[in-house]
Write a protein that holds these residues in place. Structure first.
Motif, PDB file in Angstrom:
ATOM      1  N   GLU A  19       0.826  -1.209   0.000  1.00 14.31           N
ATOM      2  CA  GLU A  19       0.000   0.000   0.000  1.00 14.31           C
ATOM      3  C   GLU A  19       0.860   1.258   0.000  1.00 14.31           C
ATOM      4  N   LEU A  20       1.939   1.247   0.762  1.00 14.25           N
ATOM      5  CA  LEU A  20       2.760   2.444   0.961  1.00 14.25           C
ATOM      6  C   LEU A  20       4.013   2.389   0.078  1.00 14.25           C
ATOM      7  N   ASN A  21       3.888   2.928  -1.110  1.00 14.32           N
ATOM      8  CA  ASN A  21       4.972   2.872  -2.094  1.00 14.32           C
ATOM      9  C   ASN A  21       6.225   3.620  -1.668  1.00 14.32           C
ATOM     10  N   ASP A  22       6.059   4.757  -1.000  1.00 19.55           N
ATOM     11  CA  ASP A  22       7.220   5.524  -0.548  1.00 19.55           C
ATOM     12  C   ASP A  22       8.088   4.704   0.406  1.00 19.55           C
ATOM     13  N   ILE A  23       7.459   4.138   1.406  1.00 22.67           N
ATOM     14  CA  ILE A  23       8.196   3.366   2.410  1.00 22.67           C
ATOM     15  C   ILE A  23       8.848   2.145   1.766  1.00 22.67           C
ATOM     16  N   PHE A  24       8.086   1.433   0.922  1.00 23.37           N
ATOM     17  CA  PHE A  24       8.648   0.251   0.269  1.00 23.37           C
ATOM     18  C   PHE A  24       9.851   0.635  -0.588  1.00 23.37           C
ATOM     19  N   PHE A  25       9.719   1.724  -1.339  1.00 24.93           N
ATOM     20  CA  PHE A  25      10.828   2.186  -2.173  1.00 24.93           C
ATOM     21  C   PHE A  25      12.060   2.484  -1.325  1.00 24.93           C
ATOM     22  N   ASN A  26      11.875   3.276  -0.285  1.00 26.75           N
ATOM     23  CA  ASN A  26      13.008   3.684   0.541  1.00 26.75           C
ATOM     24  C   ASN A  26      13.685   2.501   1.232  1.00 26.75           C
ATOM     25  N   GLN A  27      12.913   1.484   1.601  1.00 22.16           N
ATOM     26  CA  GLN A  27      13.470   0.342   2.319  1.00 22.16           C
ATOM     27  C   GLN A  27      13.975  -0.778   1.415  1.00 22.16           C
ATOM     28  N   ASN A  28      13.478  -0.858   0.181  1.00 23.95           N
ATOM     29  CA  ASN A  28      13.801  -2.005  -0.675  1.00 23.95           C
ATOM     30  C   ASN A  28      14.332  -1.641  -2.060  1.00 23.95           C
ATOM     31  N   THR A  29      13.603  -0.808  -2.770  1.00 26.51           N
ATOM     32  CA  THR A  29      13.914  -0.549  -4.175  1.00 26.51           C
ATOM     33  C   THR A  29      15.138   0.338  -4.348  1.00 26.51           C
ATOM     34  N   ALA A  30      15.306   1.331  -3.500  1.00 25.07           N
ATOM     35  CA  ALA A  30      16.404   2.300  -3.656  1.00 25.07           C
ATOM     36  C   ALA A  30      17.766   1.615  -3.763  1.00 25.07           C
ATOM     37  N   THR A  31      17.960   0.537  -3.057  1.00 18.31           N
ATOM     38  CA  THR A  31      19.262  -0.148  -3.084  1.00 18.31           C
ATOM     39  C   THR A  31      19.496  -0.905  -4.392  1.00 18.31           C
ATOM     40  N   ARG A  32      18.456  -1.100  -5.177  1.00 16.15           N
ATOM     41  CA  ARG A  32      18.570  -1.866  -6.431  1.00 16.15           C
ATOM     42  C   ARG A  32      18.717  -1.000  -7.675  1.00 16.15           C
ATOM     43  N   LEU A  33      18.627   0.298  -7.533  1.00 16.35           N
ATOM     44  CA  LEU A  33      18.614   1.175  -8.704  1.00 16.35           C
ATOM     45  C   LEU A  33      19.873   1.013  -9.548  1.00 16.35           C
ATOM     46  N   ASP A  34      19.662   1.004 -10.867  1.00 15.82           N
ATOM     47  CA  ASP A  34      20.750   0.899 -11.827  1.00 15.82           C
ATOM     48  C   ASP A  34      20.367   1.695 -13.076  1.00 15.82           C
ATOM     49  N   ASP A  35      20.983   1.386 -14.196  1.00 19.44           N
ATOM     50  CA  ASP A  35      20.718   2.136 -15.427  1.00 19.44           C
ATOM     51  C   ASP A  35      19.257   2.073 -15.870  1.00 19.44           C
ATOM     52  N   LYS A  36      18.572   0.965 -15.553  1.00 18.29           N
ATOM     53  CA  LYS A  36      17.148   0.859 -15.910  1.00 18.29           C
ATOM     54  C   LYS A  36      16.353   1.971 -15.240  1.00 18.29           C
ATOM     55  N   ALA A  37      16.694   2.283 -14.004  1.00 22.93           N
ATOM     56  CA  ALA A  37      15.960   3.300 -13.248  1.00 22.93           C
ATOM     57  C   ALA A  37      16.134   4.685 -13.849  1.00 22.93           C
ATOM     58  N   ALA A  38      17.317   4.980 -14.355  1.00 20.79           N
ATOM     59  CA  ALA A  38      17.617   6.311 -14.885  1.00 20.79           C
ATOM     60  C   ALA A  38      16.618   6.733 -15.958  1.00 20.79           C
ATOM     61  N   LYS A  39      16.265   5.812 -16.813  1.00 23.85           N
ATOM     62  CA  LYS A  39      15.315   6.083 -17.897  1.00 23.85           C
ATOM     63  C   LYS A  39      13.963   6.540 -17.341  1.00 23.85           C
ATOM     64  N   TYR A  40      13.468   5.841 -16.324  1.00 13.01           N
ATOM     65  CA  TYR A  40      12.150   6.153 -15.768  1.00 13.01           C
ATOM     66  C   TYR A  40      12.171   7.405 -14.897  1.00 13.01           C
ATOM     67  N   ILE A  41      13.270   7.649 -14.221  1.00  9.68           N
ATOM     68  CA  ILE A  41      13.413   8.866 -13.426  1.00  9.68           C
ATOM     69  C   ILE A  41      13.383  10.081 -14.347  1.00  9.68           C
ATOM     70  N   GLN A  42      14.048   9.975 -15.478  1.00  7.24           N
ATOM     71  CA  GLN A  42      14.041  11.055 -16.475  1.00  7.24           C
ATOM     72  C   GLN A  42      12.651  11.233 -17.070  1.00  7.24           C
ATOM     73  N   LEU A  43      12.024  10.136 -17.436  1.00  5.93           N
ATOM     74  CA  LEU A  43      10.723  10.164 -18.094  1.00  5.93           C
ATOM     75  C   LEU A  43       9.625  10.718 -17.191  1.00  5.93           C
ATOM     76  N   ASP A  45       9.912  12.048 -13.642  1.00  8.46           N
ATOM     77  CA  ASP A  45      10.204  13.211 -12.799  1.00  8.46           C
ATOM     78  C   ASP A  45      11.090  14.244 -13.485  1.00  8.46           C
ATOM     79  N   VAL A  46      11.490  13.982 -14.726  1.00  4.97           N
ATOM     80  CA  VAL A  46      12.359  14.876 -15.482  1.00  4.97           C
ATOM     81  C   VAL A  46      13.581  15.247 -14.630  1.00  4.97           C
ATOM     82  N   SER A  47      14.144  14.227 -14.005  1.00  3.52           N
ATOM     83  CA  SER A  47      15.340  14.381 -13.188  1.00  3.52           C
ATOM     84  C   SER A  47      16.384  13.386 -13.671  1.00  3.52           C
ATOM     85  N   GLU A  48      17.608  13.601 -13.256  1.00  2.00           N
ATOM     86  CA  GLU A  48      18.710  12.756 -13.706  1.00  2.00           C
ATOM     87  C   GLU A  48      19.296  11.984 -12.520  1.00  2.00           C
ATOM     88  N   LEU A  49      19.420  10.684 -12.684  1.00  2.00           N
ATOM     89  CA  LEU A  49      20.077   9.858 -11.676  1.00  2.00           C
ATOM     90  C   LEU A  49      21.576  10.091 -11.836  1.00  2.00           C
TER      91      LEU A  49
END
Length: 147
Positions: A19-43, A45-49
């Motif tokens: 249910e809580l995407n922010d908490i799940f992201f901060n506790q689990n997903t953030a440590t897995r970020l790689d080049d795949k994430a950069a594309k979606y962050i740009q698309l 939030d228009v931000s750059e990893l």
């Protein structure tokens, strides 16, 4: 294609619901970020990893911690890195929804219609059936009429 659940009771017992995407992201997903994430962050939030835990914001070129991403972007990244879990759509904006609806795999939940206008194809799942829907109006009707 992405699978949508309208009722929590329709989510299979073997699928964890988040249910809580922010908490799940901060506790689990953030440590897995790689080049795949950069594309979606740009698309979305228009931000750059710029490093494992830093983004360059579109606002005045400020460097922020990764936890400052929008909840919609976090939801997309959660689904990307954990396609076997079911994530809530409630805090997603249209840009995040458009991205999610284009995914080849993943599960999402919302009790009310959350549909981008240019959706292509999704699976709508109930406890009785799973149907492929390829039209905005048809999916909206499913959400409104599904008991």
């Amino acid at each position: 294609m992405i699978t949508i659940f309208k009722h929590k009771k329709d989510i299979p017992q073997d699928k964890e619901y988040i249910e809580l995407n922010d908490i799940f992201f901060n506790q689990n997903t953030a440590t897995r970020l790689d080049d795949k994430a950069a594309k979606y962050i740009q698309l979305i939030d228009v931000s750059e990893l710029i490093s494992k835990y830093k983004i360059r914001s579109r606002f005045e070129d400020i460097t922020l911690n990764i936890d400052q991403l929008s909840t919609g972007c976090k939801t997309v990244l959660n689904v990307l890195y954990f396609p076997d879990k079911v994530f809530c759509l409630k805090e997603c904006g249209n840009n995040a929804l458009e991205t999610l609806y284009s995914f080849e795999e993943g599960y999402v939940y919302s009790e009310y219609a959350m549909i981008p206008f240019n959706m292509k194809r999704v699976k709508a799942q109930t406890s009785r059936e799973c149907q492929v829907i390829e039209d905005y109006e048809e999916l909206k009707e499913w959400w409104e009429n599904e008991e």
